[in-house]
Design an enzyme around this catalytic site. Sequence first.
Site, short mmCIF file in Angstrom:
data_model
loop_
_atom_site.label_atom_id
_atom_site.label_comp_id
_atom_site.label_asym_id
_atom_site.label_seq_id
_atom_site.Cartn_x
_atom_site.Cartn_y
_atom_site.Cartn_z
N ASP A 2 1.17 -1.24 0.01
CA ASP A 2 -0.14 0.42 0.06
C ASP A 2 0.66 1.24 0.04
O ASP A 2 1.94 1.24 -0.06
CB ASP A 2 -1.16 -0.42 0.83
CG ASP A 2 -0.28 0.34 2.37
OD1 ASP A 2 0.89 0.25 2.04
OD2 ASP A 2 -1.33 0.17 3.79
N HIS A 15 7.54 -24.43 8.29
CA HIS A 15 6.65 -25.72 8.92
C HIS A 15 5.42 -25.25 8.23
O HIS A 15 4.19 -26.16 8.26
CB HIS A 15 6.47 -25.24 10.55
CG HIS A 15 7.55 -25.37 11.30
ND1 HIS A 15 7.39 -25.11 12.47
CD2 HIS A 15 8.45 -25.78 11.05
CE1 HIS A 15 8.61 -25.54 13.94
NE2 HIS A 15 9.56 -26.11 12.32
N ARG A 63 3.56 -34.18 9.61
CA ARG A 63 3.16 -33.24 10.53
C ARG A 63 2.42 -31.99 9.77
O ARG A 63 0.97 -31.62 10.16
CB ARG A 63 3.10 -33.54 12.45
CG ARG A 63 4.58 -32.09 12.29
CD ARG A 63 5.23 -32.41 13.53
NE ARG A 63 6.52 -32.22 13.79
CZ ARG A 63 6.53 -30.76 14.26
NH1 ARG A 63 6.23 -30.09 15.21
NH2 ARG A 63 8.15 -30.00 14.45
N HIS A 64 3.53 -31.00 9.70
CA HIS A 64 3.48 -30.47 8.89
C HIS A 64 2.37 -29.99 6.96
O HIS A 64 1.84 -29.66 7.45
CB HIS A 64 4.56 -29.65 8.67
CG HIS A 64 5.58 -29.27 9.61
ND1 HIS A 64 5.09 -28.35 10.84
CD2 HIS A 64 6.88 -29.79 9.68
CE1 HIS A 64 5.97 -28.68 11.35
NE2 HIS A 64 7.27 -28.91 11.11
N CYS A 119 2.32 -3.91 4.08
CA CYS A 119 1.77 -2.19 4.41
C CYS A 119 1.80 -1.87 6.09
O CYS A 119 3.48 -2.19 5.99
CB CYS A 119 0.12 -3.11 4.84
SG CYS A 119 -0.06 -3.58 6.01
N THR A 159 1.78 -2.07 8.89
CA THR A 159 1.73 -3.12 9.93
C THR A 159 1.98 -4.57 9.70
O THR A 159 2.34 -5.45 10.33
CB THR A 159 -0.15 -3.75 11.26
OG1 THR A 159 -0.48 -3.57 10.65
CG2 THR A 159 0.28 -2.50 11.87
N GLY A 160 1.77 -5.18 8.58
CA GLY A 160 1.50 -6.55 7.90
C GLY A 160 0.42 -7.32 7.92
O GLY A 160 0.44 -8.25 7.31
#
Length: 145
Positions: free
Chosen positions: A11, A101, A136-137, A68, A70-71
């Site tokens: 942005d 992960h 597991r991931h 942006c 804050t993300g």
Amino acid sequence: MSEGTIAIGSDHAGPPLKEVLKAELEQRGFTVLDLGTHGEESVDYPDFGRAVGEAVVSGKAERGIVICGTGIGISIAANRIAGIRCAVCHDATSARLAREHNDANVMALGIRMIGTEVALDCLDAFVTTAFSGGERHVRRIEKLG
């Protein structure tokens, strides 16, 4: 990962950091698909999060980076695209683990939250870390849909 295409978008808060990251990616041999914005005039972050997400799921880019203030907002926008796993990263460890992960294919950064050096550390981890592929991931990612 030393070559390929990375889509990047931000942005109106993000262009200064976006330009630094673009230069670093190009120096590393990546092709950068810059989806805007290119100035400080107020724009809506969902448009740019969506554009990067769509570029990744369509195959125009292997991965994406969104920026942006804050993300957070732009990551929400990117994650609205089916097939996108966008992680907000605040340091190299979060970027590395997002790849290892979660097989994150888009990284979100907050220009008002981290400095340039930390953003470059995140970039390095994001482009050099492979998905671990552990059972597991994989199972958890499949549950995301």
